[in-house]
Design an enzyme around this catalytic site. Structure first.
Site, PDB file in Angstrom:
ATOM      1  N   GLU A  27      37.950  46.042  38.254  1.00  0.00           N
ATOM      2  CA  GLU A  27      39.378  46.314  38.388  1.00  0.00           C
ATOM      3  C   GLU A  27      40.206  45.030  38.348  1.00  0.00           C
ATOM      4  O   GLU A  27      41.264  44.983  37.717  1.00  0.00           O
ATOM      5  CB  GLU A  27      39.654  47.081  39.684  1.00  0.00           C
ATOM      6  CG  GLU A  27      39.197  48.527  39.665  1.00  0.00           C
ATOM      7  CD  GLU A  27      39.900  49.357  38.601  1.00  0.00           C
ATOM      8  OE1 GLU A  27      41.054  49.023  38.232  1.00  0.00           O
ATOM      9  OE2 GLU A  27      39.299  50.330  38.129  1.00  0.00           O
ATOM     10  N   TYR A 111      47.460  50.642  43.437  1.00  0.00           N
ATOM     11  CA  TYR A 111      46.597  51.100  42.347  1.00  0.00           C
ATOM     12  C   TYR A 111      45.144  50.700  42.595  1.00  0.00           C
ATOM     13  O   TYR A 111      44.236  51.536  42.517  1.00  0.00           O
ATOM     14  CB  TYR A 111      47.043  50.545  40.991  1.00  0.00           C
ATOM     15  CG  TYR A 111      45.946  50.727  39.964  1.00  0.00           C
ATOM     16  CD1 TYR A 111      45.755  51.957  39.347  1.00  0.00           C
ATOM     17  CD2 TYR A 111      45.047  49.698  39.680  1.00  0.00           C
ATOM     18  CE1 TYR A 111      44.709  52.155  38.457  1.00  0.00           C
ATOM     19  CE2 TYR A 111      44.001  49.885  38.796  1.00  0.00           C
ATOM     20  CZ  TYR A 111      43.837  51.116  38.184  1.00  0.00           C
ATOM     21  OH  TYR A 111      42.787  51.312  37.325  1.00  0.00           O
ATOM     22  N   ASP A 129      48.890  53.236  37.168  1.00  0.00           N
ATOM     23  CA  ASP A 129      49.042  51.974  36.456  1.00  0.00           C
ATOM     24  C   ASP A 129      50.015  52.213  35.311  1.00  0.00           C
ATOM     25  O   ASP A 129      50.693  53.244  35.262  1.00  0.00           O
ATOM     26  CB  ASP A 129      47.685  51.446  35.969  1.00  0.00           C
ATOM     27  CG  ASP A 129      47.130  52.251  34.800  1.00  0.00           C
ATOM     28  OD1 ASP A 129      47.602  53.388  34.558  1.00  0.00           O
ATOM     29  OD2 ASP A 129      46.224  51.742  34.112  1.00  0.00           O
TER      30      ASP A 129
END
Length: 223
Positions: A27, A111, A129
């Site tokens: 991520e 997020y 996102d």
């Protein structure tokens, strides 16, 4: 969308793990770097060098920066290193599942917190996102009258949470990410391949204005 994803979703290495450290690494890398570069050039190599929070925490920061070289935006690497230190010092190497605790970690926003909880722990948390925001705006909020950016952001998050497939947030969140990356793209979205166009306000507006002949073509199968 989930049906579409099960047939057309991308086969990405971080989708084959539920290790929160691996998910976190992916991520953070993906925040400012294209998927294909992370997949081919950085993800596996970084994990081979630092396979766990413990290994990362034992390293020197300069080593972490060196392994991150080429990805740019080095604050991501520094934050990852800080998180590894925190995991060892405060959590005995185990990543927390408390949303508020995750948000307190360096460089972690709503997020990323939701992504880790849904992708690593398969918990029901929404994500928003750029791709997800674009889909929600087009499908539900096209020509919206919300003037406050704060109210708009809140509404987008509320919609994302309401859309969430309870009990299978992992699949839904992966699906909506891929849908935004492959179908509901920023420029010239592939509406003729979109399985949710019947409920999309953006698509309906395009039809009513007759802006493009593509919207009158027979749709290709999304299955």
């Amino acid at each position: 969308m989930v049906k579409w994803f099960k047939k057309h979703g991308r086969d990405l290495p971080w989708r084959k793990t539920r290790n929160p450290y691996h998910v976190l690494v992916s991520e953070l890398m993906l925040q400012q770097t294209q998927v294909v570069r992370v997949e081919k050039e950085y993800y596996h190599q970084f994990l081979e060098r630092f396979p766990s929070f413990e290994d990362l925490a034992k390293a020197e920061e300069e080593e972490v920066i060196e392994a991150w070289e080429g990805l740019g935006y080095y604050n991501r690497a520094k934050n990852l290193y800080k998180i590894a230190k925190i995991m060892i010092a405060d959590y005995r190497g185990k990543f927390p599942t408390d949303y508020k605790q995750i948000l307190e970690l360096p460089g972690i926003g709503k997020y990323t917190a939701g992504a880790i909880l849904s992708f690593a722990f398969e918990l029901d948390y929404p994500i928003v996102d750029t791709n997800v925001e674009r889909i929600i705006k087009r499908v539900f909020l096209h020509n919206h009258k919300i003037t406050s950016s704060a109210k708009l952001e809140k509404e987008i998050w509320n919609i994302s949470e309401n859309l969430l497939l309870k009990g299978d947030a992992w699949t839904f969140n992966q699906a909506i990410l891929d849908f935004g990356a492959l179908i509901c793209i920023a420029i010239k979205p592939k509406c003729n391949k979109c399985p949710i166009r019947p409920i999309c306000k953006y698509f309906q507006a395009k039809i009513s204005k007759k802006d493009s002949i593509v919207y009158w073509m027979k749709p290709k199968s999304a299955d």
